[in-house]
Design an enzyme around this catalytic site. Structure first.
Site, PDB file in Angstrom:
ATOM      1  N   VAL A  25      -2.599  10.038  -7.200  1.00 55.55           N
ATOM      2  CA  VAL A  25      -1.579  10.756  -5.978  1.00 55.55           C
ATOM      3  C   VAL A  25      -0.309  10.535  -6.717  1.00 55.55           C
ATOM      4  O   VAL A  25       0.016   9.634  -7.191  1.00 55.55           O
ATOM      5  CB  VAL A  25      -1.817  10.104  -4.584  1.00 55.55           C
ATOM      6  CG1 VAL A  25      -0.739  10.865  -3.706  1.00 55.55           C
ATOM      7  CG2 VAL A  25      -3.081   9.944  -4.209  1.00 55.55           C
TER       8      VAL A  25
ATOM      9  N   LEU B 235       0.889  -0.996   0.021  1.00 56.33           N
ATOM     10  CA  LEU B 235      -0.072   0.024  -0.033  1.00 56.33           C
ATOM     11  C   LEU B 235       0.790   1.258  -0.076  1.00 56.33           C
ATOM     12  O   LEU B 235       1.969   1.400   0.620  1.00 56.33           O
ATOM     13  CB  LEU B 235      -1.016  -0.129   1.227  1.00 56.33           C
ATOM     14  CG  LEU B 235      -1.795  -1.049   1.355  1.00 56.33           C
ATOM     15  CD1 LEU B 235      -2.804  -1.188   2.627  1.00 56.33           C
ATOM     16  CD2 LEU B 235      -2.901  -1.297   0.074  1.00 56.33           C
TER      17      LEU B 235
ATOM     18  N   SER C 210       2.720   0.492  -6.788  1.00 56.97           N
ATOM     19  CA  SER C 210       3.594  -0.234  -6.077  1.00 56.97           C
ATOM     20  C   SER C 210       4.551  -0.937  -7.016  1.00 56.97           C
ATOM     21  O   SER C 210       5.711  -1.225  -6.501  1.00 56.97           O
ATOM     22  CB  SER C 210       2.787  -1.737  -5.733  1.00 56.97           C
ATOM     23  OG  SER C 210       1.400  -1.205  -5.005  1.00 56.97           O
TER      24      SER C 210
ATOM     25  N   HIS D  26      -3.319   4.339  -2.196  1.00 49.28           N
ATOM     26  CA  HIS D  26      -4.589   3.536  -1.709  1.00 49.28           C
ATOM     27  C   HIS D  26      -5.052   4.083  -0.240  1.00 49.28           C
ATOM     28  O   HIS D  26      -6.363   4.242   0.064  1.00 49.28           O
ATOM     29  CB  HIS D  26      -4.101   2.260  -1.068  1.00 49.28           C
ATOM     30  CG  HIS D  26      -3.112   1.394  -2.132  1.00 49.28           C
ATOM     31  ND1 HIS D  26      -1.806   1.266  -2.260  1.00 49.28           N
ATOM     32  CD2 HIS D  26      -3.816   0.749  -3.182  1.00 49.28           C
ATOM     33  CE1 HIS D  26      -1.453   0.435  -3.247  1.00 49.28           C
ATOM     34  NE2 HIS D  26      -2.885   0.140  -3.892  1.00 49.28           N
TER      35      HIS D  26
END
Ligand code: PAF
Length: 284
Positions: free
Chosen positions: A177, A33, A187, A37
């Site tokens: 973001v 995460l 990720s 997230h």
């Protein structure tokens, strides 16, 4: 935060919450995460009574040559991060329970929607995504589910699936973001070497070039796509999969830019696949 591994326990917990008239918000993830997230969880906390986050690295959405085995897994850290944003339940089912040996069913959208853009380069990917998300919706029973705009095609595909299959779930998309230098959080950014990490924000710069051209009145799609490709072509070890301007809802490409549009890029930088996009409303 409650930790639930069992599918049956998760479903029972959700049924109980619904009986108590609670609004269940759901953030499906593959773990590892990051702030992207967490922004989904924060929004879900504002809008729902019970927020469930799933962590499941879904094998069926990875192609045979893709990074399923290497995909970063860090449940301890995920747990810690989810506690900081006050998620209510972390659901992390076991692969053998999600896809038992005799598992045979999949959910697949017919037609071109899942064959374009990323779907062209990852032919089985969206079938894996729609299958797992349909299963998770049936287990978690959310009224609202939250996804990041970074996976623009995934958002369009999941909205279509939810509508076509009458899932009583609102599929909500929240903004990408970014790092300070513009790189979209992912990720997979962990795979980048130092040199590649320095080059990666060029994706965002190429998107900005496209946006500026359109804002200044350019309406010819090939000219905008060419400008993005030219910008990206200077980067060493970068292969462009697509740099496209398409309709934001149908993902159709045309000749002239108008309405809600999606400017989207996918590249392979070194060995890492990166995607990014911007959405834009263009007056007719
Ligand atoms: O966006 C992701 O992380 C995955 O595609 C999702 C939606 C969790 C399904 O595995």
């Amino acid at each position: 935060m409650e930790l639930i591994r069992s599918i049956e326990k998760m479903a029972a917990r959700s049924r109980k919450a619904l009986e108590q008239k609670k609004i269940i918000g759901f953030v499906p993830t593959m773990g590892s995460l990051h702030e992207g997230h967490l922004s989904l969880v924060r929004r879900a906390k504002k809008e729902c009574d019970l927020v469930v986050v799933s962590v499941f690295v879904n094998p069926s959405q990875f192609g045979p040559q893709e990074d399923f085995a290497a995909y970063p897994r860090n449940l301890k850290q995920d747990r810690r991060l989810l506690q900081t944003v006050k998620a209510d339940i972390l659901f992390y089912p076991e692969a053998a329970a999600v896809y038992p040996k005799n598992y045979r069913t999949c959910v697949q959208i017919e037609g071109l929607l899942t064959k374009k853009l990323c779907g062209f380069f990852r032919p089985e990917h969206f079938k894996g995504v729609t299958t797992i998300v349909a299963k998770l919706f049936n287990i978690v029973l959310p009224q609202r589910a939250y996804f990041g705009q970074k996976d623009a095609q995934q958002c369009v595909v999941l909205k279509k699936m939810a509508a076509d299959l009458n899932f009583p779930v609102e599929v909500i998309t929240l903004p990408t973001v970014r790092e300070k230098d513009g790189l979209a959080l992912s990720s997979r950014n962990k795979y980048l070497s130092l040199e590649e990490r320095r080059q990666a924000p060029e994706l965002y710069q190429a998107l900005l070039v496209a946006r500026k051209m359109i804002e200044r009145g350019e309406r010819n799609i090939s000219k905008v796509e060419k400008a993005m490709k030219t910008r990206l072509s200077t980067i060493k070890n970068l292969k462009i999969q697509y740099a496209s301007v398409v309709d934001g809802e149908t993902l159709d490409s045309g000749k002239i830019i108008s309405g809600n549009i999606l400017i989207a890029i996918a590249v392979i930088l070194g060995k890492t696949r990166l995607i990014d996009n911007l959405i834009l409303k263009v007056k007719k």
